[in-house]
Design a protein around this motif. Structure first.
Motif, PDB file in Angstrom:
ATOM      1  N   GLN A 169       0.836  -1.211   0.000  1.00  0.00           N
ATOM      2  CA  GLN A 169       0.000   0.000   0.000  1.00  0.00           C
ATOM      3  C   GLN A 169       0.869   1.259   0.000  1.00  0.00           C
ATOM      4  N   SER A 170       1.865   1.259  -0.877  1.00  0.00           N
ATOM      5  CA  SER A 170       2.820   2.364  -0.933  1.00  0.00           C
ATOM      6  C   SER A 170       2.356   3.543  -1.782  1.00  0.00           C
ATOM      7  N   SER A 171       1.306   3.355  -2.552  1.00  0.00           N
ATOM      8  CA  SER A 171       0.854   4.420  -3.454  1.00  0.00           C
ATOM      9  C   SER A 171       0.112   5.517  -2.705  1.00  0.00           C
ATOM     10  N   ARG A 172       0.349   6.753  -3.144  1.00  0.00           N
ATOM     11  CA  ARG A 172      -0.317   7.931  -2.577  1.00  0.00           C
ATOM     12  C   ARG A 172      -0.874   8.766  -3.727  1.00  0.00           C
ATOM     13  N   ALA A 173      -1.928   9.513  -3.458  1.00  0.00           N
ATOM     14  CA  ALA A 173      -2.514  10.366  -4.489  1.00  0.00           C
ATOM     15  C   ALA A 173      -2.955  11.684  -3.869  1.00  0.00           C
ATOM     16  N   VAL A 174      -2.866  12.742  -4.657  1.00  0.00           N
ATOM     17  CA  VAL A 174      -3.327  14.063  -4.248  1.00  0.00           C
ATOM     18  C   VAL A 174      -4.236  14.587  -5.358  1.00  0.00           C
ATOM     19  N   LEU A 175      -5.436  15.009  -4.992  1.00  0.00           N
ATOM     20  CA  LEU A 175      -6.383  15.565  -5.957  1.00  0.00           C
ATOM     21  C   LEU A 175      -6.359  17.086  -5.866  1.00  0.00           C
ATOM     22  N   LEU A 176      -6.024  17.734  -6.971  1.00  0.00           N
ATOM     23  CA  LEU A 176      -5.981  19.193  -7.031  1.00  0.00           C
ATOM     24  C   LEU A 176      -7.144  19.700  -7.869  1.00  0.00           C
ATOM     25  N   LEU A 177      -7.910  20.614  -7.315  1.00  0.00           N
ATOM     26  CA  LEU A 177      -9.066  21.191  -8.005  1.00  0.00           C
ATOM     27  C   LEU A 177      -9.008  22.710  -7.950  1.00  0.00           C
ATOM     28  N   GLY A 178      -9.722  23.358  -8.859  1.00  0.00           N
ATOM     29  CA  GLY A 178      -9.807  24.812  -8.839  1.00  0.00           C
ATOM     30  C   GLY A 178      -8.453  25.492  -8.953  1.00  0.00           C
ATOM     31  N   GLU A 179      -8.230  26.458  -8.084  1.00  0.00           N
ATOM     32  CA  GLU A 179      -6.980  27.226  -8.120  1.00  0.00           C
ATOM     33  C   GLU A 179      -5.761  26.382  -7.792  1.00  0.00           C
ATOM     34  N   ALA A 201       7.379   3.033   2.897  1.00  0.00           N
ATOM     35  CA  ALA A 201       6.806   1.697   2.754  1.00  0.00           C
ATOM     36  C   ALA A 201       7.748   0.781   1.985  1.00  0.00           C
ATOM     37  N   VAL A 202       8.389   1.327   0.960  1.00  0.00           N
ATOM     38  CA  VAL A 202       9.316   0.536   0.151  1.00  0.00           C
ATOM     39  C   VAL A 202      10.521   0.099   0.986  1.00  0.00           C
ATOM     40  N   LYS A 203      11.115   1.028   1.719  1.00  0.00           N
ATOM     41  CA  LYS A 203      12.289   0.712   2.524  1.00  0.00           C
ATOM     42  C   LYS A 203      11.953  -0.236   3.664  1.00  0.00           C
ATOM     43  N   ASP A 204      10.748  -0.136   4.181  1.00  0.00           N
ATOM     44  CA  ASP A 204      10.327  -1.048   5.246  1.00  0.00           C
ATOM     45  C   ASP A 204      10.302  -2.485   4.730  1.00  0.00           C
ATOM     46  N   LEU A 205       9.807  -2.677   3.520  1.00  0.00           N
ATOM     47  CA  LEU A 205       9.791  -4.011   2.934  1.00  0.00           C
ATOM     48  C   LEU A 205      11.204  -4.500   2.624  1.00  0.00           C
ATOM     49  N   GLN A 206      12.054  -3.589   2.193  1.00  0.00           N
ATOM     50  CA  GLN A 206      13.447  -3.975   1.917  1.00  0.00           C
ATOM     51  C   GLN A 206      14.139  -4.467   3.182  1.00  0.00           C
ATOM     52  N   THR A 207      13.792  -3.877   4.302  1.00  0.00           N
ATOM     53  CA  THR A 207      14.370  -4.300   5.574  1.00  0.00           C
ATOM     54  C   THR A 207      13.810  -5.638   6.019  1.00  0.00           C
ATOM     55  N   LYS A 208      12.506  -5.829   5.853  1.00  0.00           N
ATOM     56  CA  LYS A 208      11.859  -7.059   6.296  1.00  0.00           C
ATOM     57  C   LYS A 208      12.200  -8.250   5.403  1.00  0.00           C
ATOM     58  N   PHE A 209      12.368  -7.980   4.120  1.00  0.00           N
ATOM     59  CA  PHE A 209      12.607  -9.062   3.171  1.00  0.00           C
ATOM     60  C   PHE A 209      13.837  -8.740   2.315  1.00  0.00           C
TER      61      PHE A 209
END
Length: 259
Positions: free
Chosen positions: A104-114, A161-169
């Motif tokens: 669940q490493s993906s993030r999104a930002v919704l920009l509207l209007g100004e 999130a990516v680095k956490d997985l690299q450490t665990k696995f």
């Protein structure tokens, strides 16, 4: 013979592993748990006739959306749906998009209007410093075309999130950055296709990493978020361009063992 409902309810009650594949160390415990949960409910009832689903309407509807998704560069500030619906689409996509090891490493930002216009002002100012003067008018027209839209979705990958997985696995540590990009691509496609299904046109842009630092500072986002793509969208002002397809059978798609 065990009744099918008992099997199904027992299976649903089992704890699900967080990884795509069960590690060998977990298989014996899971099998033991399953046997203990099912043996007590076995009966001598008559055989169950399993009914296979033959309704393909779900698949057909899905592929209609897949086929209809196109790239639209000419868009307007109008929207075919309320902003609340756009927000729902992006949030639902972020929640349900699959990812490697359920990172669940993906993030999104919704920009509207100004806020949407601010993004493309930033982009234009950054490009003005590096694009040759004789080429800048075309670049400016392109960026202003994106700014003319209704909004933009920004896609990021959280390196925490990516680095956490690299450490665990550690065995897979060199693969997680690539798998992270796969997760982002899936999310982008879901959002893009969903917006298309609502009558909105979109395109996928990549002005990162040129604008990444300013994007993070402008909207006060975590520095561990890496900008991956930008998706300007709006009501289409012109049809999508023609699309050609390379041959499928025997070149891009192979089948073995067909019955």
């Amino acid at each position: 013979m065990m009744r099918l409902p008992s099997i199904v309810s027992t299976y649903k009650a089992l704890p699900r592993p967080s990884l795509g594949l069960l590690r060998s160390s977990t298989r014996p415990a899971l099998l033991s748990h399953f046997r203990s949960r099912t043996s007590s409910s076995a009966t001598t009832s008559s055989p169950v006739h399993i009914q296979h689903r033959t309704n393909m309407s779900g698949s057909a509807a899905f592929f209609d959306a897949v086929k209809n998704r196109r790239t639209y560069y000419a868009i307007t500030s109008e929207s075919t749906i309320p902003d609340s619906k756009i927000e729902e689409i992006v949030a639902t996509a972020v929640k349900h998009a699959p990812s490697s090891f359920n990172s669940q490493s993906s993030r999104a930002v919704l920009l509207l209007g100004e806020e949407h216009k601010k993004l493309w002002d930033i982009t234009l100012n950054v490009l003005k410093e590096i694009v040759p003067a004789e080429q800048f008018p075309a670049t400016e027209a392109k960026i202003k075309g994106f700014a003319a839209g209704h909004g933009t979705v920004l896609f990021f990958e959280d390196q925490t999130a990516v680095k956490d997985l690299q450490t665990k696995f550690p065995l897979y540590q060199d693969r997680f950055p690539t798998w992270s990009e796969h997760a982002s691509a899936i999310l982008q496609y879901i959002v893009w296709t969903a917006l298309e299904a609502e009558g909105l046109g979109a395109s996928l842009q990549h002005y990162n990493p040129l604008i990444t630092a300013q994007v993070l500072s402008t909207w006060k986002l975590p520095t561990t978020w890496v900008l991956v793509a930008q998706m300007p969208f709006g009501k289409p002002a012109a049809p999508a361009g023609d699309k050609s397809f390379a041959p499928i059978e025997g070149e891009r798609f192979l089948v073995f063992g067909k019955q």
